[in-house]
Write a protein that holds these residues in place. Sequence first.
Motif, mmCIF file in Angstrom:
data_model
loop_
_atom_site.group_PDB
_atom_site.id
_atom_site.type_symbol
_atom_site.label_atom_id
_atom_site.label_comp_id
_atom_site.label_asym_id
_atom_site.label_seq_id
_atom_site.Cartn_x
_atom_site.Cartn_y
_atom_site.Cartn_z
ATOM 1 N N THR A 170 8.772 -17.398 -9.978
ATOM 2 C CA THR A 170 7.885 -18.143 -9.084
ATOM 3 C C THR A 170 7.834 -17.445 -7.730
ATOM 4 O O THR A 170 8.573 -16.493 -7.462
ATOM 5 C CB THR A 170 8.400 -19.579 -8.891
ATOM 6 N N THR A 171 6.948 -17.950 -6.859
ATOM 7 C CA THR A 171 6.895 -17.397 -5.500
ATOM 8 C C THR A 171 8.229 -17.608 -4.790
ATOM 9 O O THR A 171 8.658 -16.771 -3.984
ATOM 10 C CB THR A 171 5.765 -18.044 -4.691
ATOM 11 N N GLY A 172 8.876 -18.737 -5.096
ATOM 12 C CA GLY A 172 10.177 -19.011 -4.489
ATOM 13 C C GLY A 172 11.224 -17.992 -4.893
ATOM 14 O O GLY A 172 12.011 -17.535 -4.057
ATOM 15 N N SER A 173 11.222 -17.598 -6.173
ATOM 16 C CA SER A 173 12.202 -16.606 -6.622
ATOM 17 C C SER A 173 11.885 -15.224 -6.061
ATOM 18 O O SER A 173 12.791 -14.410 -5.855
ATOM 19 C CB SER A 173 12.258 -16.567 -8.147
ATOM 20 N N LEU A 174 10.603 -14.943 -5.796
ATOM 21 C CA LEU A 174 10.247 -13.666 -5.169
ATOM 22 C C LEU A 174 10.659 -13.634 -3.705
ATOM 23 O O LEU A 174 11.036 -12.577 -3.177
ATOM 24 C CB LEU A 174 8.745 -13.409 -5.289
ATOM 25 N N GLN A 175 10.590 -14.789 -3.024
ATOM 26 C CA GLN A 175 10.954 -14.833 -1.605
ATOM 27 C C GLN A 175 12.465 -14.653 -1.393
ATOM 28 O O GLN A 175 12.899 -14.380 -0.281
ATOM 29 C CB GLN A 175 10.477 -16.149 -0.986
ATOM 30 N N PHE A 213 12.508 -5.880 -10.076
ATOM 31 C CA PHE A 213 13.588 -6.197 -10.998
ATOM 32 C C PHE A 213 14.086 -7.627 -10.763
ATOM 33 O O PHE A 213 14.525 -7.978 -9.667
ATOM 34 C CB PHE A 213 14.735 -5.195 -10.831
ATOM 35 N N ILE A 214 14.006 -8.404 -11.810
ATOM 36 C CA ILE A 214 14.428 -9.804 -11.743
ATOM 37 C C ILE A 214 15.904 -9.937 -12.105
ATOM 38 O O ILE A 214 16.664 -10.667 -11.460
ATOM 39 C CB ILE A 214 13.571 -10.678 -12.683
ATOM 40 N N SER A 215 16.338 -9.221 -13.130
ATOM 41 C CA SER A 215 17.742 -9.243 -13.540
ATOM 42 C C SER A 215 18.048 -7.960 -14.307
ATOM 43 O O SER A 215 17.138 -7.251 -14.741
ATOM 44 C CB SER A 215 18.051 -10.470 -14.403
ATOM 45 N N GLY A 216 19.348 -7.681 -14.516
ATOM 46 C CA GLY A 216 19.742 -6.507 -15.266
ATOM 47 C C GLY A 216 19.924 -5.273 -14.388
ATOM 48 O O GLY A 216 19.867 -5.342 -13.153
ATOM 49 N N ALA A 257 5.164 -5.034 3.443
ATOM 50 C CA ALA A 257 6.498 -5.142 2.857
ATOM 51 C C ALA A 257 6.767 -3.998 1.887
ATOM 52 O O ALA A 257 7.859 -3.410 1.881
ATOM 53 C CB ALA A 257 6.639 -6.490 2.147
ATOM 54 N N LEU A 258 5.769 -3.675 1.061
ATOM 55 C CA LEU A 258 5.959 -2.610 0.079
ATOM 56 C C LEU A 258 5.975 -1.224 0.730
ATOM 57 O O LEU A 258 6.647 -0.306 0.246
ATOM 58 C CB LEU A 258 4.882 -2.692 -1.000
ATOM 59 N N ASP A 277 9.388 -12.262 3.916
ATOM 60 C CA ASP A 277 8.446 -12.651 4.976
ATOM 61 C C ASP A 277 6.986 -12.627 4.515
ATOM 62 O O ASP A 277 6.073 -12.820 5.338
ATOM 63 C CB ASP A 277 8.605 -11.714 6.179
ATOM 64 N N VAL A 278 6.763 -12.380 3.232
ATOM 65 C CA VAL A 278 5.386 -12.331 2.709
ATOM 66 C C VAL A 278 4.903 -13.766 2.456
ATOM 67 O O VAL A 278 5.620 -14.564 1.830
ATOM 68 C CB VAL A 278 5.328 -11.520 1.402
ATOM 69 N N PRO A 279 3.701 -14.126 2.922
ATOM 70 C CA PRO A 279 3.175 -15.481 2.709
ATOM 71 C C PRO A 279 3.115 -15.837 1.219
ATOM 72 O O PRO A 279 2.887 -14.969 0.365
ATOM 73 C CB PRO A 279 1.773 -15.430 3.317
#
Length: 466
Positions: free
Chosen positions: A5-10, A54-57, A125-126, A17-19
């Motif tokens: 989700t956007t929350g997990s990306l933040q 990368f989310i996990s691993g 950010a990128l 700091d990305v909206p």
Amino acid sequence: MIKVTTGSLQVIDALKDVPADQLEWLLSNSYEQFLPAGELLFEPGTPINFTYIFISGKVSLYVLRNNEAREFALAEASAIHGYLPFSRGKINFAYGRALEDTRLLLFPAALMNEMICNHFELTQALVHVMSSRVRDLATRQQQDEKMMALGKLSAGLAHELNNPATAIMRGGAIMKEHLQSIRLTFYEILKDKVSPEMVEIVKALLSCIQNEKQRPTPGMMERSSREQELTGWLQKWNITAAGDIADDLITFGLNISDAEKFLNCIPEPWASQGMNWLRDNLVMERVVRDIEESSRRITDLVGSVKTFTHMDQGRDKEYADIHDGIRNTLVMLQYKFRNNNVRIVEKFDAALPPVKAMIGELNQVWTNLIDNALDAMERTPGGVLELSTRSDGLSVFVTIADNGPGIPEDIVSSVFDPFFTTKAIGKGTGLGLDVVLRIVRQHRGTVKLASVPGRTEFVVCFPING
């Protein structure tokens, strides 16, 4: 599987700091990929078509050198790799292989222009991620170039020093052999003039140099008293250069009793010549020994420089005893130990297994940490450097501690920052600990600092198997 989700990306530091609406756009235009352990994410020669979040691993990024994998980065949860805004890279030059089951978010490079035009904060950010990556790669390349340059310099130095050092050692051995031959000839001549017991007394006196290290060294006052007493005694025998002879005899632990035994072996008219002959033989023996010791030190130093730079090895990770690198570093910094009168305490774990690491890079870590400790103890009477190693079976821990004044609490959090230094202008660049941190992170390790007045310790930890 938890939905991204956007929350997990933040939670990702680079995207915090990305909206939310821009992160939602990123999610809606990306798709997830599951990469099993051992599988390749990409390989050299393939196009860079995605930005990887990368989310996990874990994924190891490496290149092949001499058919061996050399890892230059490790992508873990929250890392961002692949194609980035304004990147000039179009083709992969490395391998990306999953070390464990890995979950990623893939954003197509084809949508990068749309992102740049419509989503400023996300682009910003990128771009920051890309600039950090370029800086890290440039720093790594500079380190490699410096070590290669030092390796080439060391190779030339080793070659130039090794030849004369070998010649000196060979000359010293020949000189020692001839000195012994001259002495044996003298014994044979002496046998015709004095008793065998007298010959044995002379032999015993001339062999005292061999036991010099086992004898206690007298203090300055005691030595001066002995020297004056022996000088006066020799003068009674009308020995020329009595003061110089007494000085040398005292150095070898001889006293009036020893000198009297020797003089009783030779006719009285030859007393002065005999004592000078004894002194010359002892001094020559010592000079030969000093030549052998000095040439051995040159050879050891050349070997330490060679090992320190790891110039005859590859630049990849390999199994080695880290104690060798630490001890070679101590040899390289020996002059500072002598100048600062610092004592070394080693608490090495003899059962520590070989660790998989880039030895040349780790030697930079030990050099920077030990050098900083020596600088910290510059005004500390009775400075002590404590080096210890241990293992928990999976990782190795190296502790470097000093008994200097300590690091003030208000700057402890800043010591690893680039260009931060507490040293005087011209003595430090503020990059030593930054280099330490980068190299240790390349080894998937950590550096912890604890400091109070009278004890500062850095604990370096990294996996045994790389």
